[in-house]
Design a protein around this motif. Structure first.
Motif, PDB file in Angstrom:
ATOM      1  N   SER A 115     -27.611 -13.036 -19.768  1.00  0.00           N
ATOM      2  CA  SER A 115     -26.653 -12.449 -18.843  1.00  0.00           C
ATOM      3  C   SER A 115     -25.875 -11.249 -19.401  1.00  0.00           C
ATOM      4  O   SER A 115     -26.134 -10.780 -20.515  1.00  0.00           O
ATOM      5  CB  SER A 115     -25.696 -13.534 -18.368  1.00  0.00           C
ATOM      6  N   GLY A 116     -24.936 -10.749 -18.561  1.00  0.00           N
ATOM      7  CA  GLY A 116     -24.167  -9.568 -18.955  1.00  0.00           C
ATOM      8  C   GLY A 116     -23.245  -9.855 -20.132  1.00  0.00           C
ATOM      9  O   GLY A 116     -22.993  -8.976 -20.959  1.00  0.00           O
ATOM     10  N   SER A 117     -22.744 -11.070 -20.218  1.00  0.00           N
ATOM     11  CA  SER A 117     -21.797 -11.375 -21.292  1.00  0.00           C
ATOM     12  C   SER A 117     -22.446 -11.260 -22.663  1.00  0.00           C
ATOM     13  O   SER A 117     -21.880 -10.642 -23.574  1.00  0.00           O
ATOM     14  CB  SER A 117     -21.217 -12.784 -21.105  1.00  0.00           C
TER      15      SER A 117
ATOM     16  N   LEU B 136     -23.166  -7.711 -23.530  1.00  0.00           N
ATOM     17  CA  LEU B 136     -21.981  -7.019 -24.055  1.00  0.00           C
ATOM     18  C   LEU B 136     -21.734  -7.378 -25.518  1.00  0.00           C
ATOM     19  O   LEU B 136     -21.433  -6.509 -26.334  1.00  0.00           O
ATOM     20  CB  LEU B 136     -20.752  -7.428 -23.244  1.00  0.00           C
TER      21      LEU B 136
ATOM     22  N   TRP C  77     -11.496  -6.207 -17.551  1.00  0.00           N
ATOM     23  CA  TRP C  77     -11.969  -7.586 -17.403  1.00  0.00           C
ATOM     24  C   TRP C  77     -11.501  -8.313 -18.677  1.00  0.00           C
ATOM     25  O   TRP C  77     -11.764  -7.816 -19.788  1.00  0.00           O
ATOM     26  CB  TRP C  77     -13.490  -7.582 -17.291  1.00  0.00           C
TER      27      TRP C  77
ATOM     28  N   HIS D  17     -13.468  -8.554 -22.005  1.00  0.00           N
ATOM     29  CA  HIS D  17     -13.652  -7.397 -22.898  1.00  0.00           C
ATOM     30  C   HIS D  17     -12.688  -7.504 -24.078  1.00  0.00           C
ATOM     31  O   HIS D  17     -13.061  -7.272 -25.226  1.00  0.00           O
ATOM     32  CB  HIS D  17     -13.362  -6.095 -22.156  1.00  0.00           C
TER      33      HIS D  17
ATOM     34  N   ASN E 270     -13.732  -3.603 -12.690  1.00  0.00           N
ATOM     35  CA  ASN E 270     -13.063  -4.894 -12.629  1.00  0.00           C
ATOM     36  C   ASN E 270     -11.851  -4.835 -13.562  1.00  0.00           C
ATOM     37  O   ASN E 270     -12.052  -4.613 -14.762  1.00  0.00           O
ATOM     38  CB  ASN E 270     -14.051  -5.985 -13.084  1.00  0.00           C
TER      39      ASN E 270
ATOM     40  N   ALA F 183     -22.009  -4.425 -14.535  1.00  0.00           N
ATOM     41  CA  ALA F 183     -22.137  -5.776 -13.979  1.00  0.00           C
ATOM     42  C   ALA F 183     -22.317  -5.738 -12.463  1.00  0.00           C
ATOM     43  O   ALA F 183     -22.551  -6.762 -11.842  1.00  0.00           O
ATOM     44  CB  ALA F 183     -20.900  -6.604 -14.337  1.00  0.00           C
ATOM     45  N   TYR F 184     -22.191  -4.530 -11.870  1.00  0.00           N
ATOM     46  CA  TYR F 184     -22.162  -4.483 -10.398  1.00  0.00           C
ATOM     47  C   TYR F 184     -23.039  -3.366  -9.838  1.00  0.00           C
ATOM     48  O   TYR F 184     -22.715  -2.805  -8.788  1.00  0.00           O
ATOM     49  CB  TYR F 184     -20.709  -4.292  -9.933  1.00  0.00           C
TER      50      TYR F 184
ATOM     51  N   SER G 285     -26.113 -11.034 -12.566  1.00  0.00           N
ATOM     52  CA  SER G 285     -25.396 -12.158 -11.958  1.00  0.00           C
ATOM     53  C   SER G 285     -24.979 -11.825 -10.537  1.00  0.00           C
ATOM     54  O   SER G 285     -25.103 -12.652  -9.632  1.00  0.00           O
ATOM     55  CB  SER G 285     -24.132 -12.474 -12.761  1.00  0.00           C
TER      56      SER G 285
ATOM     57  N   ARG H 267     -28.079 -16.824 -15.614  1.00  0.00           N
ATOM     58  CA  ARG H 267     -27.760 -16.043 -16.809  1.00  0.00           C
ATOM     59  C   ARG H 267     -28.841 -15.010 -17.139  1.00  0.00           C
ATOM     60  O   ARG H 267     -29.597 -15.152 -18.104  1.00  0.00           O
ATOM     61  CB  ARG H 267     -27.490 -16.960 -18.021  1.00  0.00           C
TER      62      ARG H 267
HETATM   63  C1  LIG Z   1     -16.844  -6.367 -15.653  1.00  0.00           C
HETATM   64  C2  LIG Z   1     -17.764  -7.494 -15.964  1.00  0.00           C
HETATM   65  N1  LIG Z   1     -18.617  -7.374 -16.979  1.00  0.00           N
HETATM   66  C3  LIG Z   1     -19.468  -8.346 -17.308  1.00  0.00           C
HETATM   67  C4  LIG Z   1     -19.497  -9.529 -16.615  1.00  0.00           C
HETATM   68  C5  LIG Z   1     -20.467 -10.560 -17.098  1.00  0.00           C
HETATM   69  O1  LIG Z   1     -21.116 -11.267 -16.186  1.00  0.00           O
HETATM   70  P1  LIG Z   1     -22.242 -12.323 -16.514  1.00  0.00           P
HETATM   71  O2  LIG Z   1     -22.101 -12.761 -17.927  1.00  0.00           O
HETATM   72  O3  LIG Z   1     -22.027 -13.407 -15.538  1.00  0.00           O
HETATM   73  O4  LIG Z   1     -23.519 -11.599 -16.294  1.00  0.00           O
HETATM   74  C6  LIG Z   1     -18.607  -9.719 -15.545  1.00  0.00           C
HETATM   75  C7  LIG Z   1     -18.546 -10.975 -14.805  1.00  0.00           C
HETATM   76  O5  LIG Z   1     -17.656 -11.279 -14.078  1.00  0.00           O
HETATM   77  C8  LIG Z   1     -17.731  -8.668 -15.204  1.00  0.00           C
HETATM   78  O6  LIG Z   1     -16.875  -8.751 -14.180  1.00  0.00           O
END
Ligand SMILES: Cc1ncc(COP(=O)(O)O)c(C=O)c1O
Length: 423
Positions: A114-116, A119, A142, A145, A195, A225-226, A258, A267
């Protein structure tokens, strides 16, 4: 041999007697909502897209892909390689950089949890491999971060992003703060649908940010993420990344599927690096991929397959892809309509405050500009759950609850005026 004392010593005991960790500011509110028995309770906290009926949405193309994978006789549970599903990584890289750049061989792209985790890997690469010492994060951001930066051995710095008075991006503040960053520092940028503010930079503003990043030799890490959920158009939403790439800046991108595929609990994400120049005799992209794989091995070993197979199928199949892109537009259309409805309900009630920005910002979120005590009153008195900085997820609104939410905002603004600054 000395037999160990079965009772731990005082110092051993006190070492384990830890304080509770801080609660996640978003998930704690979601939990409180789940425990609220009131039939009036409305959840506009967590960033998941809900349809007009209030349900977490499954995209039609995702359902088709899921059913076809479930029916396949070749499905298995074998480990994926550390770098994950190659087909997903290549589809994701094409979506981010476009076919031409993808085919130029300048991209390393790894399928992640996933994005987390994308990152975390992006920050880890910057810190452990590229030698960055500090990471600049938007104010506001967010919350994760802020949490991740020190976890990857980076010092946290903040740059101004949102002007709470104008309810818009503070581009001058942002440029001034990034202009003071040290060479090699990381700058964490949200590519679109910021976000928590929903306030995005215009293309010409991204060009100015790219100038500063280039002049100061910063390491840009884009959190995307969007993609698609700001404008309804995948290409338009990636304009920030492509502006940097066109300018010859090396970029790192953390991509999440996501939200734009609704694969929250599956994920699925990617982390990619695009290098501007090929060094003769060196395969930099392959070397970067090996560094990312090495970091991923130590972090989670290898990513899960199921959601990635679905995402790769949707993006790799012309019919499913067209269905998905159409539905993204529908989703963005519904969010836009709810933005208009909420603004309209507030203005009709003549609620004191500034509500124009509800329709001027993009993506799922908007900062209402309420104080912490007003947010608390929304929760306690009206059973409406938003985050403490007064961020609401517009996608949690629908025809059944938008007037109720507006009425509650009107009541708290009217009855709990305080000199406290919101957000
Ligand atoms: C700004 C931002 N980055 C990254 C994510 C990571 O999302 P995920 O780990 O669910 O892919 C989110 C999830 O809310 C987000 O709002």
């Amino acid at each position: 041999m000395r037999v160990p004392d079965p009772v731990p010593s005082t110092s051993e005991r006190s070492k384990w007697d830890v304080l509770a960790a801080p609660r996640d500011p978003i998930l704690a509110i979601h939990q409180a909502y789940q425990q609220d028995p009131s039939p009036l309770a409305v959840n506009v906290s967590v960033g998941a897209y809900r349809d007009a009926g209030g349900n977490v949405h499954e995209f039609r193309a995702v359902r088709d892909a899921r059913l076809s994978i479930a029916a396949s006789s070749t499905y298995d549970h074998a480990y994926l390689p550390i770098s994950g599903l190659e087909h997903l990584a290549s589809q994701s890289a094409r979506l981010i950089y476009g076919d031409d750049v993808f085919e130029s061989g300048r991209i390393a792209c790894l399928h992640t949890v996933s994005g987390s985790c994308a990152l975390r890997l992006a920050l880890s690469l910057a810190s452990r491999v590229l030698g960055a010492e500090e990471a600049h994060v938007s104010l506001p951001a967010w919350p994760n971060h802020v949490q991740m930066v020190p976890m990857e051995a980076l010092k946290l710095a903040r740059y101004r992003y949102y002007d709470y008075d104008r309810h818009a991006v503070d581009i001058d503040g942002m440029l001034a703060d990034l202009g003071k960053a040290k060479r090699g520092d990381v700058v964490l940028l949200q590519a679109c649908a910021h976000n928590p503010s929903g306030a995005d930079l215009k293309e010409r503003e991204w060009r100015r940010v790219a100038d500063v990043v280039q002049q100061r030799r910063l390491v840009p890490v884009f959190d995307m993420a969007y993609q698609g959920l700001a404008s309804g158009d995948m290409e338009e939403d990636v304009c920030a990344v492509r502006t940097f790439v066109r300018k010859g800046i090396n970029v790192i991108v953390a991509q999440s599927f996501s939200k734009n595929l609704g694969l929250y609990n599956s994920r699925v994400g990617t982390v990619s690096v695009c290098v501007a120049d090929k060094v003769p005799g060196r395969d930099t992209a392959t070397n970067l991929l090996s560094q990312l794989s090495w970091l991923a091995r130590g972090m989670y070993s290898s990513p899960p397959a199921h959601g990635a197979l679905i995402a790769a199928k949707v993006m790799g199949d012309d019919t499913l892809r067209a269905k998905w892109l159409l539905e993204i537009k529908e989703v963005v259309g519904r969010i836009g309509k709810m933005r208009e409805r909420l603004r309209d309900e507030l203005e009709r009630r003549k609620v004191a405050g500034h509500w124009k920005h509800i329709t001027q910002t993009k993506g799922m979120f908007v900062l209402l500009g309420l104080t912490y005590s007003q947010v608390e009153r929304m929760r306690v008195l009206h059973h409406i759950y938003l985050t403490g900085n007064s961020r609401i997820n517009i996608a949690g609104l629908n025809e059944n609850n938008v007037a109720q939410v507006a009425e509650a905002i009107a009541e708290v603004v009217q009855n709990s005026k305080t000199p406290e600054q919101g957000c």
